[in-house]
Structure formats: structure tokens, C-alpha cells
Write an enzyme that holds these catalytic residues in place. Sequence first.
Site, PDB file in Angstrom:
ATOM      1  N   LYS A   1      11.836  -9.532  -5.287  1.00  0.00           N
ATOM      2  CA  LYS A   1      10.499  -9.379  -5.550  1.00  0.00           C
ATOM      3  C   LYS A   1      10.149 -10.211  -6.906  1.00  0.00           C
ATOM      4  O   LYS A   1       9.002 -10.695  -6.638  1.00  0.00           O
ATOM      5  CB  LYS A   1      10.603  -7.759  -6.365  1.00  0.00           C
TER       6      LYS A   1
ATOM      7  N   TYR B   1      17.157  -6.612  -4.403  1.00  0.00           N
ATOM      8  CA  TYR B   1      15.664  -6.038  -4.550  1.00  0.00           C
ATOM      9  C   TYR B   1      14.947  -6.506  -5.650  1.00  0.00           C
ATOM     10  O   TYR B   1      13.897  -7.199  -5.422  1.00  0.00           O
ATOM     11  CB  TYR B   1      15.814  -4.539  -4.662  1.00  0.00           C
TER      12      TYR B   1
HETATM   13  N1  LIG Z   1       7.467   3.340  -2.288  1.00  0.00           N
HETATM   14  C1  LIG Z   1       7.436   2.760  -3.687  1.00  0.00           C
HETATM   15  O1  LIG Z   1       7.748   3.480  -4.533  1.00  0.00           O
HETATM   16  C2  LIG Z   1       7.354   1.000  -3.745  1.00  0.00           C
HETATM   17  C3  LIG Z   1       7.266   0.885  -5.128  1.00  0.00           C
HETATM   18  C4  LIG Z   1       7.083  -0.628  -5.274  1.00  0.00           C
HETATM   19  C5  LIG Z   1       7.034  -1.464  -4.346  1.00  0.00           C
HETATM   20  N2  LIG Z   1       7.009  -1.196  -3.136  1.00  0.00           N
HETATM   21  C6  LIG Z   1       6.848  -2.080  -1.966  1.00  0.00           C
HETATM   22  O2  LIG Z   1       5.761  -1.635  -1.166  1.00  0.00           O
HETATM   23  C7  LIG Z   1       6.056  -2.427   0.117  1.00  0.00           C
HETATM   24  C8  LIG Z   1       5.894  -1.137   1.048  1.00  0.00           C
HETATM   25  O3  LIG Z   1       6.720   0.044   0.729  1.00  0.00           O
HETATM   26  P1  LIG Z   1       6.596   1.383   1.586  1.00  0.00           P
HETATM   27  O4  LIG Z   1       7.220   2.225   0.355  1.00  0.00           O
HETATM   28  O5  LIG Z   1       5.341   1.479   2.395  1.00  0.00           O
HETATM   29  O6  LIG Z   1       7.932   1.270   2.455  1.00  0.00           O
HETATM   30  P2  LIG Z   1       8.037   1.795   3.941  1.00  0.00           P
HETATM   31  O7  LIG Z   1       9.748   1.761   4.403  1.00  0.00           O
HETATM   32  O8  LIG Z   1       7.337   3.183   4.063  1.00  0.00           O
HETATM   33  O9  LIG Z   1       7.342   0.703   4.721  1.00  0.00           O
HETATM   34  C9  LIG Z   1       8.116  -0.560   5.186  1.00  0.00           C
HETATM   35  C10 LIG Z   1       7.558  -1.001   6.418  1.00  0.00           C
HETATM   36  O10 LIG Z   1       8.173  -2.263   6.605  1.00  0.00           O
HETATM   37  C11 LIG Z   1       8.731  -2.300   7.901  1.00  0.00           C
HETATM   38  N3  LIG Z   1       9.769  -3.185   7.960  1.00  0.00           N
HETATM   39  C12 LIG Z   1      11.056  -3.448   7.377  1.00  0.00           C
HETATM   40  N4  LIG Z   1      11.373  -4.700   7.747  1.00  0.00           N
HETATM   41  C13 LIG Z   1      10.781  -5.179   8.524  1.00  0.00           C
HETATM   42  C14 LIG Z   1      10.846  -6.422   9.260  1.00  0.00           C
HETATM   43  N5  LIG Z   1      12.127  -7.044   9.117  1.00  0.00           N
HETATM   44  N6  LIG Z   1       9.680  -6.833  10.023  1.00  0.00           N
HETATM   45  C15 LIG Z   1       8.690  -6.235  10.118  1.00  0.00           C
HETATM   46  N7  LIG Z   1       8.625  -4.957   9.441  1.00  0.00           N
HETATM   47  C16 LIG Z   1       9.442  -4.501   8.821  1.00  0.00           C
HETATM   48  C17 LIG Z   1       9.142  -0.826   8.055  1.00  0.00           C
HETATM   49  O11 LIG Z   1       9.454  -0.713   9.633  1.00  0.00           O
HETATM   50  C18 LIG Z   1       8.091   0.021   7.472  1.00  0.00           C
HETATM   51  O12 LIG Z   1       6.995   0.331   8.516  1.00  0.00           O
HETATM   52  C19 LIG Z   1       7.379  -3.071   0.215  1.00  0.00           C
HETATM   53  O13 LIG Z   1       7.101  -4.363  -0.360  1.00  0.00           O
HETATM   54  C20 LIG Z   1       8.075  -2.281  -1.149  1.00  0.00           C
HETATM   55  O14 LIG Z   1       8.967  -3.095  -1.518  1.00  0.00           O
HETATM   56  C21 LIG Z   1       7.200   0.361  -2.779  1.00  0.00           C
END
Ligand SMILES: NC(=O)c1ccc[n+]([C@@H]2O[C@H](COP(=O)([O-])OP(=O)(O)OC[C@H]3O[C@@H](n4cnc5c(N)ncnc54)[C@H](O)[C@@H]3O)[C@@H](O)[C@H]2O)c1
Length: 280
Positions: free
Chosen positions: A163, A159
Site C-alpha cells: 500500500k 500488505y
Molecule cells: N475493507 C477494508 O476495510 C479496507 C480498508 C483499507 C483498504 N481497503 C482496500 O480497498 C480495496 C477494495 O477492498 P474491498 O474491501 O472492497 O475488498 P473485496 O475483497 O470486497 O474486493 C476486492 C475485489 O478485488 C478482486 N480481485 C482480487 N484479486 C484480483 C486480481 N488478481 N485481479 C482482478 N481482481 C481481483 C476480488 O475478486 C474482489 O472482487 C482494496 O485495495 C483494499 O486493500 C479495504
Amino acid sequence: MNADWLGLAGKAAVVTGGGGGIGRAVALALAGAGARVAILDRDGPQAAETVRLVRERDGTALALACDVTDPDAVTDAARRSRDAVGACDVLVNNAALLRPGPLRSLELAEWNALLSVNLTGYFLCSQAFGAQMLEAAGGSIVHVASIAASHAQAFSGAYSAGKAGVVMLSRQIAVEWGPSGVRSNVVSPGLVMTPMSRGFYEAPGILERRGAVVPSRRIGRPDDMADAVAFLASPRAGYVNGEEILVDGGFGRSLMSLIPRPGFEGADEGPDVREAGSES
Ligand SMILES: NC(=O)c1ccc[n+]([C@@H]2O[C@H](COP(=O)([O-])OP(=O)(O)OC[C@H]3O[C@@H](n4cnc5c(N)ncnc54)[C@H](O)[C@@H]3O)[C@@H](O)[C@H]2O)c1
């Protein structure tokens, strides 16, 4: 007040992972600013639900079921989105996975599987949709990375490495495509409650404990991320290129606060955690 201050009205935007927590908020923000939005997600029903929410607010959106790790599927999605909403002006690379994985025992297949979504997927989409921007000599790419790009997130497999790769991919795009009018920037969220992270908050007391380590004393909302993404995507950030904005309530800048320093505690310090929805 100019209702189109962001200058996104009529633009064609693409949001990967637009069926998830942050991606959905980004799609709603861009559509709310007047953009036509193509929502790519491997989860077709969740992407369709985002489209429904956009249309409920009188916006324009289209769902495209697409796995961002599949080059042919990405190429096809780029063609279909161009036909439906027009050549891509804004790409938001956001689809990613988080899986537990201690490095000592991590299988190569697990390492590769995560990187194929979290890094290679960002590259494939940048290339496919960036081609439309390069053709038009203009566009903006915003990559959603994480504070884990600069702070090692233990026991999470590839991860953090992925990133960190996203941040450098973004800088490379900025340098290679900047002369052709394409900008590339990063939004790095801190702690945000979404379907990806919801499980953590189900344990009793975790919301309060997590909120207490954030200087802004609350967990982030997907909308907090969406506002920063919309700004970077827009012409209002027209001279911002190759940059990263941390949207984390100050968490990534609070290392010094971990040091016990008798006599230097602030009188107003304390847990005082706000609800995720309340204003700072
Ligand atoms: N939630 C947090 O605390 C957090 C913190 C830091 C960074 N992020 C980053 O924010 C972004 C969004 O995360 P989130 O929390 O909304 O996650 P989430 O799991 O709610 O949403 C991720 C979406 O990506 C889609 N996805 C996954 N693999 C895929 C693929 N191979 N092809 C197409 N779609 C795909 C999933 O179906 C899902 O709808 C990510 O890049 C995550 O790493 C999240």
C-alpha cells in the site's frame, strides 16, 4: 443545482476489483454520475452482478473477467473496454488482497503473490489504461490504498509495504504524466465492512470495539469511499494531483488519543458507536 456537477457524464471509467465491496460502490457511484463503466475483476460472476446493479439503475456497464496480475489479460481488457465504452478517461485501481502473514515465517511466494496483485497490478493497469489517457492528453487515475500505507499493519505480510508502494506509484504517475494532462491520486480507506473484512466483524463485540476507536464513532461504508473516489476522478478535482485523501472517520489522525492523560478527558467522550449506515 447542476445534475452533472461532477462532470463525469459520458466519460469512460474502468474499476478494477469492481465485483467487491468498495469497487462495486465506486462503479455504482461513477455510473450514477453518468459514466460508462467497465468492471474488471478476476471473479466474473461478481463483476456481472455489479453490472446488473448498474443497469437496474439505468446506468451503462460492462463486465470484463481479468486477473490484474496478468499483463496480457490487462492489455486485452484495455482493448475490449475501449471498444465497448470508449477510451479510458478514469481508472480506479482497487483490486487487492489481504492475507494473514507474520514476517518471521512468511514464504517468499506469499510475499510475491500479494505484491503482484496489490502493487504490480496497479502498475500494469495504470500503464495499459494510462496509455489511452496519454493519447487523449487527459484522464484521471484514482488508486485505492489504505491507512495501512502509513501505519504498519502487523502480521499482514506485504500488505502495508504494498500500500505504501501504491501511494508512491501514484505520486510518480502524477509527476511523470501530469504534464500530459493525466492526474493521479489516492483514496486511503480506514475500517470498512466489505467481503474482504467481513470475517473480522463476525466475532462478537468487534463492530462496537472497532467503532469505538474511530473519532467518527462508526465503521466506514463502501459508499463513503466511493464519494471520495468520484470526486478525485472528476474534473472538480482538476487541480488535485499526487495527493492522498484518508477516508477513515479520523482514525489515522488519532494517535494522541491513545495516551492516557488524566485531567484531559473530554466530558462528551464515550463509546456511543453508530450503525455503519447511520450519518455522522
Ligand atoms: N475493507 C477494508 O476495510 C479496507 C480498508 C483499507 C483498504 N481497503 C482496500 O480497498 C480495496 C477494495 O477492498 P474491498 O474491501 O472492497 O475488498 P473485496 O475483497 O470486497 O474486493 C476486492 C475485489 O478485488 C478482486 N480481485 C482480487 N484479486 C484480483 C486480481 N488478481 N485481479 C482482478 N481482481 C481481483 C476480488 O475478486 C474482489 O472482487 C482494496 O485495495 C483494499 O486493500 C479495504
